[in-house]
Design a protein around this motif. Structure first.
Motif, PDB file in Angstrom:
ATOM      1  N   ASP A   1       0.776  -1.356   0.231  1.00 14.15           N
ATOM      2  CA  ASP A   1       0.184  -0.047  -0.008  1.00 14.15           C
ATOM      3  C   ASP A   1       0.764   1.283  -0.018  1.00 14.15           C
ATOM      4  O   ASP A   1       1.769   1.392   0.755  1.00 14.15           O
ATOM      5  CB  ASP A   1      -0.924   0.153   1.209  1.00 14.15           C
ATOM      6  CG  ASP A   1      -2.118  -0.935   1.148  1.00 14.15           C
ATOM      7  OD1 ASP A   1      -2.265  -1.568  -0.257  1.00 14.15           O
ATOM      8  OD2 ASP A   1      -2.735  -1.025   2.311  1.00 14.15           O
ATOM      9  N   MET A   2       0.574   2.290  -0.833  1.00 14.37           N
ATOM     10  CA  MET A   2       1.028   3.555  -1.122  1.00 14.37           C
ATOM     11  C   MET A   2       2.953   3.175  -1.276  1.00 14.37           C
ATOM     12  O   MET A   2       3.358   4.424  -1.367  1.00 14.37           O
ATOM     13  CB  MET A   2       1.002   4.436   0.086  1.00 14.37           C
ATOM     14  CG  MET A   2      -0.650   4.704   0.225  1.00 14.37           C
ATOM     15  SD  MET A   2      -1.483   4.949  -1.256  1.00 14.37           S
ATOM     16  CE  MET A   2      -0.657   6.626  -1.654  1.00 14.37           C
TER      17      MET A   2
ATOM     18  N   GLY B   1      -1.307   1.778   6.732  1.00 17.24           N
ATOM     19  CA  GLY B   1       0.168   1.223   7.223  1.00 17.24           C
ATOM     20  C   GLY B   1      -0.128   0.238   8.372  1.00 17.24           C
ATOM     21  O   GLY B   1       0.014  -0.865   8.105  1.00 17.24           O
ATOM     22  N   PRO B   2      -0.656   0.828   9.538  1.00 14.31           N
ATOM     23  CA  PRO B   2      -0.959   0.016  10.443  1.00 14.31           C
ATOM     24  C   PRO B   2      -1.751  -1.140  10.234  1.00 14.31           C
ATOM     25  O   PRO B   2      -2.847  -1.150   9.338  1.00 14.31           O
ATOM     26  CB  PRO B   2      -1.391   0.783  11.618  1.00 14.31           C
ATOM     27  CG  PRO B   2      -1.076   2.311  11.233  1.00 14.31           C
ATOM     28  CD  PRO B   2      -1.160   2.195   9.837  1.00 14.31           C
ATOM     29  N   PRO B   3      -1.824  -2.429  11.003  1.00 19.55           N
ATOM     30  CA  PRO B   3      -2.691  -3.402  10.955  1.00 19.55           C
ATOM     31  C   PRO B   3      -4.172  -2.908  11.185  1.00 19.55           C
ATOM     32  O   PRO B   3      -4.432  -2.200  12.025  1.00 19.55           O
ATOM     33  CB  PRO B   3      -2.212  -4.496  12.020  1.00 19.55           C
ATOM     34  CG  PRO B   3      -0.772  -4.237  12.466  1.00 19.55           C
ATOM     35  CD  PRO B   3      -0.785  -2.307  12.085  1.00 19.55           C
ATOM     36  N   LEU B   4      -5.095  -3.711  10.586  1.00 19.26           N
ATOM     37  CA  LEU B   4      -6.554  -3.269  10.550  1.00 19.26           C
ATOM     38  C   LEU B   4      -7.097  -3.430  12.037  1.00 19.26           C
ATOM     39  O   LEU B   4      -7.861  -2.553  12.190  1.00 19.26           O
ATOM     40  CB  LEU B   4      -7.251  -4.319   9.566  1.00 19.26           C
ATOM     41  CG  LEU B   4      -8.865  -4.176   9.626  1.00 19.26           C
ATOM     42  CD1 LEU B   4      -9.298  -2.652   9.322  1.00 19.26           C
ATOM     43  CD2 LEU B   4      -9.266  -5.135   8.570  1.00 19.26           C
ATOM     44  N   ASP B   5      -6.649  -4.390  12.966  1.00 23.63           N
ATOM     45  CA  ASP B   5      -7.281  -4.412  14.064  1.00 23.63           C
ATOM     46  C   ASP B   5      -6.694  -3.410  14.860  1.00 23.63           C
ATOM     47  O   ASP B   5      -7.375  -2.787  15.867  1.00 23.63           O
ATOM     48  CB  ASP B   5      -6.919  -5.883  15.005  1.00 23.63           C
ATOM     49  CG  ASP B   5      -5.377  -6.001  15.171  1.00 23.63           C
ATOM     50  OD1 ASP B   5      -4.672  -5.187  14.148  1.00 23.63           O
ATOM     51  OD2 ASP B   5      -4.762  -6.910  15.807  1.00 23.63           O
ATOM     52  N   MET B   6      -5.512  -2.793  15.076  1.00 24.12           N
ATOM     53  CA  MET B   6      -5.180  -1.562  15.266  1.00 24.12           C
ATOM     54  C   MET B   6      -5.879  -0.336  15.097  1.00 24.12           C
ATOM     55  O   MET B   6      -6.381   0.518  16.015  1.00 24.12           O
ATOM     56  CB  MET B   6      -3.676  -1.198  15.142  1.00 24.12           C
ATOM     57  CG  MET B   6      -2.788  -0.316  16.069  1.00 24.12           C
ATOM     58  SD  MET B   6      -1.328  -0.022  15.386  1.00 24.12           S
ATOM     59  CE  MET B   6      -0.532  -1.249  15.809  1.00 24.12           C
TER      60      MET B   6
ATOM     61  N   THR C   1       3.758  -7.010   3.475  1.00 24.26           N
ATOM     62  CA  THR C   1       2.867  -5.960   3.828  1.00 24.26           C
ATOM     63  C   THR C   1       2.006  -6.456   4.991  1.00 24.26           C
ATOM     64  O   THR C   1       1.831  -7.698   5.592  1.00 24.26           O
ATOM     65  CB  THR C   1       1.777  -6.122   2.580  1.00 24.26           C
ATOM     66  OG1 THR C   1       0.678  -5.198   2.820  1.00 24.26           O
ATOM     67  CG2 THR C   1       1.285  -7.616   2.234  1.00 24.26           C
ATOM     68  N   GLY C   2       1.372  -5.607   5.503  1.00 22.48           N
ATOM     69  CA  GLY C   2       0.478  -5.500   6.891  1.00 22.48           C
ATOM     70  C   GLY C   2      -0.838  -5.993   6.251  1.00 22.48           C
ATOM     71  O   GLY C   2      -1.711  -6.578   7.144  1.00 22.48           O
ATOM     72  N   LYS C   3      -1.117  -6.055   4.697  1.00 18.83           N
ATOM     73  CA  LYS C   3      -2.341  -6.473   4.155  1.00 18.83           C
ATOM     74  C   LYS C   3      -2.539  -8.017   4.488  1.00 18.83           C
ATOM     75  O   LYS C   3      -1.520  -8.887   4.555  1.00 18.83           O
ATOM     76  CB  LYS C   3      -2.280  -6.126   3.020  1.00 18.83           C
ATOM     77  CG  LYS C   3      -3.834  -6.271   2.312  1.00 18.83           C
ATOM     78  CD  LYS C   3      -3.862  -5.660   0.853  1.00 18.83           C
ATOM     79  CE  LYS C   3      -3.425  -4.253   0.688  1.00 18.83           C
ATOM     80  NZ  LYS C   3      -4.367  -3.144   1.327  1.00 18.83           N
TER      81      LYS C   3
ATOM     82  N   GLU D   1       0.128  -9.579   6.524  1.00 15.00           N
ATOM     83  CA  GLU D   1      -0.021  -9.617   8.088  1.00 15.00           C
ATOM     84  C   GLU D   1       1.189  -9.469   8.991  1.00 15.00           C
ATOM     85  O   GLU D   1       1.375  -9.825  10.008  1.00 15.00           O
ATOM     86  CB  GLU D   1      -0.797 -10.843   8.410  1.00 15.00           C
ATOM     87  CG  GLU D   1      -2.322 -10.754   7.901  1.00 15.00           C
ATOM     88  CD  GLU D   1      -2.937 -11.919   8.307  1.00 15.00           C
ATOM     89  OE1 GLU D   1      -3.536 -11.876   9.162  1.00 15.00           O
ATOM     90  OE2 GLU D   1      -3.311 -12.736   7.411  1.00 15.00           O
ATOM     91  N   LEU D   2       2.338  -8.640   8.399  1.00 17.92           N
ATOM     92  CA  LEU D   2       3.425  -8.105   9.148  1.00 17.92           C
ATOM     93  C   LEU D   2       3.674  -6.712   9.193  1.00 17.92           C
ATOM     94  O   LEU D   2       3.310  -6.062   8.147  1.00 17.92           O
ATOM     95  CB  LEU D   2       4.703  -8.870   8.749  1.00 17.92           C
ATOM     96  CG  LEU D   2       4.849 -10.324   8.935  1.00 17.92           C
ATOM     97  CD1 LEU D   2       6.010 -10.755   7.947  1.00 17.92           C
ATOM     98  CD2 LEU D   2       4.587 -10.769  10.049  1.00 17.92           C
ATOM     99  N   TRP D   3       3.800  -6.144  10.423  1.00 18.45           N
ATOM    100  CA  TRP D   3       3.894  -4.739  10.424  1.00 18.45           C
ATOM    101  C   TRP D   3       5.230  -4.162  11.188  1.00 18.45           C
ATOM    102  O   TRP D   3       5.539  -4.926  12.098  1.00 18.45           O
ATOM    103  CB  TRP D   3       2.806  -4.113  11.249  1.00 18.45           C
ATOM    104  CG  TRP D   3       2.651  -2.881  11.821  1.00 18.45           C
ATOM    105  CD1 TRP D   3       2.623  -2.671  13.306  1.00 18.45           C
ATOM    106  CD2 TRP D   3       2.593  -1.752  11.277  1.00 18.45           C
ATOM    107  NE1 TRP D   3       2.724  -1.351  13.564  1.00 18.45           N
ATOM    108  CE2 TRP D   3       2.750  -0.745  12.356  1.00 18.45           C
ATOM    109  CE3 TRP D   3       2.907  -1.438   9.909  1.00 18.45           C
ATOM    110  CZ2 TRP D   3       2.836   0.659  11.740  1.00 18.45           C
ATOM    111  CZ3 TRP D   3       2.945   0.080   9.395  1.00 18.45           C
ATOM    112  CH2 TRP D   3       2.955   0.827  10.391  1.00 18.45           C
ATOM    113  N   ALA D   4       5.837  -3.296  10.833  1.00 16.10           N
ATOM    114  CA  ALA D   4       6.808  -2.479  11.520  1.00 16.10           C
ATOM    115  C   ALA D   4       8.041  -3.480  11.657  1.00 16.10           C
ATOM    116  O   ALA D   4       8.141  -4.228  10.670  1.00 16.10           O
ATOM    117  CB  ALA D   4       6.184  -1.795  12.689  1.00 16.10           C
TER     118      ALA D   4
END
Length: 205
Positions: free
Chosen positions: A8-9, A43-48, A103-105, A127-130
């Protein structure tokens, strides 16, 4: 050589669909979910994100599941490739390298985007972030990771990969540099020239 890319972006611009799907979810669930704010801060995960919007903790799993159900028909068709995305991937491939999208997606939806836009990618990890992205980057031996978010810079640094940033998302050039980005592009259109030097073999001594 393996090079990682955020989605994303960085490679894609899904903002119109992202705003629509979040607004649709909020209307359906009876919750004040702000699609425009969401789309402007990807950017941040959907649950967050849902927690930040004040969604009840007990409803988050069902909201995430419903978002993922709505996503393919609302978001994928209107998403476009960002300038230079195809060329950046091709630059790595032309040099004999491999590309991994981290991606966090949700991975199935990430794959839908990649197929819809005709990207040639070797591996897709979702589903991985930062700093959590470092797990996949290390596993696949990525030497560099390109992303638009401060979290992407952190992920690259945690993996020992060169942090490459593009100022196409919610973070400014100054913020990306301060976070540790080694290079910041206005778009991935600048990536091939940079990569031709980065990926060149060192001269014999």
């Amino acid at each position: 050589m393996t090079v990682g890319f955020d989605l994303d972006m960085t490679l894609i611009d899904p903002r119109p669909g992202m705003a629509s799907v979040m607004n649709a979810l909020g209307e359906e669930a009876g919750l004040p979910l702000d699609g425009e704010h969401f789309a402007s801060n990807l950017g941040p995960p959907l649950d967050m994100v849902l927690r930040d919007f004040g969604a009840p903790e007990g409803r988050i799993p069902e909201l995430v599941a419903r978002f993922r159900e709505l996503y393919p028909e609302i978001v994928v068709p209107g998403t476009v490739a960002l300038p230079g995305a195809h060329e950046a991937l091709e630059a790595v491939r032309r040099a004999g390298g491999r590309t991994v999208v981290v991606t966090g997606k949700y991975r199935p939806n990430a794959v839908r985007h990649i197929k819809a836009l005709g990207f040639e990618v070797d591996v897709v990890v979702g589903e991985l972030w930062a700093a959590g992205k470092a797990v996949a980057l290390r596993e696949h031996g990525a030497r560099a990771y390109a992303g638009d978010h401060l979290g992407d810079v952190r992920g690259a640094l945690a993996a020992g990969a060169v942090p490459v940033a593009v100022a196409t998302g919610p973070c400014t050039r100054e913020e990306l540099v301060a976070a540790g980005a080694e290079v910041v592009f206005d778009s991935l259109a600048e990536f091939p020239d940079w990569f031709s030097a980065f990926g060149a073999p060192e001269p014999a001594r």
